[in-house]
Enzyme design. Structure first.
Site, mmCIF file in Angstrom:
data_model
loop_
_atom_site.group_PDB
_atom_site.id
_atom_site.type_symbol
_atom_site.label_atom_id
_atom_site.label_comp_id
_atom_site.label_asym_id
_atom_site.label_seq_id
_atom_site.Cartn_x
_atom_site.Cartn_y
_atom_site.Cartn_z
ATOM 1 N N HIS A 139 0.822 -1.221 0.000
ATOM 2 C CA HIS A 139 0.000 0.000 0.000
ATOM 3 C C HIS A 139 0.848 1.259 0.000
ATOM 4 O O HIS A 139 0.324 2.352 0.196
ATOM 5 C CB HIS A 139 -0.959 -0.002 1.202
ATOM 6 C CG HIS A 139 -2.006 -1.074 1.104
ATOM 7 N ND1 HIS A 139 -2.774 -1.493 2.173
ATOM 8 C CD2 HIS A 139 -2.408 -1.836 0.053
ATOM 9 C CE1 HIS A 139 -3.594 -2.458 1.777
ATOM 10 N NE2 HIS A 139 -3.384 -2.684 0.505
ATOM 11 N N CYS A 147 3.930 13.732 -7.621
ATOM 12 C CA CYS A 147 3.049 14.721 -8.252
ATOM 13 C C CYS A 147 1.867 13.992 -8.893
ATOM 14 O O CYS A 147 2.011 12.877 -9.397
ATOM 15 C CB CYS A 147 3.831 15.492 -9.308
ATOM 16 S SG CYS A 147 2.804 16.667 -10.218
ATOM 17 N N CYS A 150 2.795 15.301 -13.160
ATOM 18 C CA CYS A 150 4.037 14.929 -13.851
ATOM 19 C C CYS A 150 4.744 13.803 -13.087
ATOM 20 O O CYS A 150 4.199 13.255 -12.139
ATOM 21 C CB CYS A 150 4.939 16.152 -14.049
ATOM 22 S SG CYS A 150 5.776 16.706 -12.545
ATOM 23 N N GLY A 209 -0.853 -9.629 12.841
ATOM 24 C CA GLY A 209 -1.519 -8.353 13.094
ATOM 25 C C GLY A 209 -2.316 -7.804 11.930
ATOM 26 O O GLY A 209 -2.374 -6.599 11.745
#
Ligand code: NAD
Ligand code: ZN
Length: 276
Positions: A139, A147, A150, A209
């Site tokens: 993730h 950005c 770009c 976990g």
């Protein structure tokens, strides 16, 4: 007067027999996969996503919307300042926390077992900070920024000097963390790397976990089980994987990993680089 151990004896919640069995597996394993989730960093003081104190049920009081709607790719496109407000909160929590002994032990295991992969859903960057090298952060990491227009990108230590929402120094478009928001696809390169690792197989697979709700999180455990490779879960609560795994430690990640590490050192007293 109560019977039993009395008030001064600490209650041991880690099952010693299971710890011994897990340590025995790790002592001979040539490869291991550690799938980790928010529960491991809960021991560093970061909130989990689901469960007590988790973010999942928290609605933004001003907007009255669930966190999934707020922390979504769609919202980042429409109202980046709202998303950034919450990302900033998450980063602040990371800034005042640090990797715990559980993260460190996973890093130390890389020196004992020839092939170790850490596959994490956490965006806190704690595995790398603790010294793990072979980490797939599926993730992303809050500290990696990019950005939205770009190809400019950077990595920051923290968000202390940012203005929200930050702007690209090259094209002035909004900058965002390179993390997977709700409704967004997984990044292709790390996912392919993970698939290749899973295809090679592991001598032992751990789920630590995580509520393991995402299919790509549960799948390596199910595959290992089908191939009769040992599987281990560390989680104080039950999950859909609890009845699948061969060995289960119903305990906090840090405490369970410490117990496993101590048992492993007793079995195979190979000195580690860090001498710990
Ligand atoms: P989750 O919140 O869905 O599940 C957390 C799990 O950890 C639960 O099963 C809970 O029982 C368990 N747990 C709680 N305390 C524990 C402890 N001390 N030791 C071991 N286990 C413990 O988390 P998830 O499955 O990782 O999915 C959460 C999603 O939210 C991911 O997409 C992740 O990117 C994101 N998230 C990341 C962080 C982080 O980076 N630290 C924190 C919260 C959420
Ligand atoms: Zn740009």
């Amino acid at each position: 007067m109560s019977s039993g151990a009395g008030p001064f004896k600490r209650r041991d919640t880690v099952d010693r027999t299971v710890v011994e069995e897990v340590a025995r597996l790790l002592a001979t394993a040539q490869s291991a996969l550690f799938i980790t989730g928010a529960g491991l960093s809960a021991d560093s003081g970061l909130p989990t996503y689901r469960g007590v104190g988790g973010l999942y049920d928290r609605h933004d009081p001003e907007l009255g919307m669930p966190i999934e709607a707020l922390l979504s790719g769609d919202m980042m496109a429409r109202r980046p300042e709202l998303v950034w407000k919450h990302l900033h909160d998450m980063e602040l929590a990371c800034r005042t926390a640090a990797p715990n002994r559980g993260h460190e032990i996973l890093a130390l295991l890389e020196e004992r077992i020839p092939r170790v992969v850490v596959f994490t859903q956490n965006v806190d960057g704690f595995h790398r900070m603790a010294g793990s090298k072979n980490v797939i952060a599926i993730h992303g990491d809050l500290h990696d920024l990019r950005c939205t227009r770009c190809d400019w990108r950077t990595t920051v230590r923290d968000y202390a000097t940012l203005t929200f929402p930050p702007r690209c120094p090259r094209c002035a478009a909004v900058v965002r963390p390179d993390v997977v928001l709700f409704g967004e696809p997984l990044p292709e390169a790390p996912f392919q790397r993970f698939e290749a690792e899973v295809a090679r197989g592991f001598d032992v697979v751990f789920s630590i976990g995580t509520s393991a709700l995402f299919p790509y999180v549960a799948r390596p455990v199910l595959l290992a089980k089908a191939e009769r490779r040992p599987t281990v879960e560390i989680n104080p609560s039950r999950t859909d994987l609890s009845d699948v795994v061969d060995l289960r430690l119903a305990a906090g990640a840090r405490q369970a990993l410490r117990a496993i590490w101590i048992a492993l050192k007793g079995k195979n007293p190979k000195p580690t680089r860090l001498g710990r």
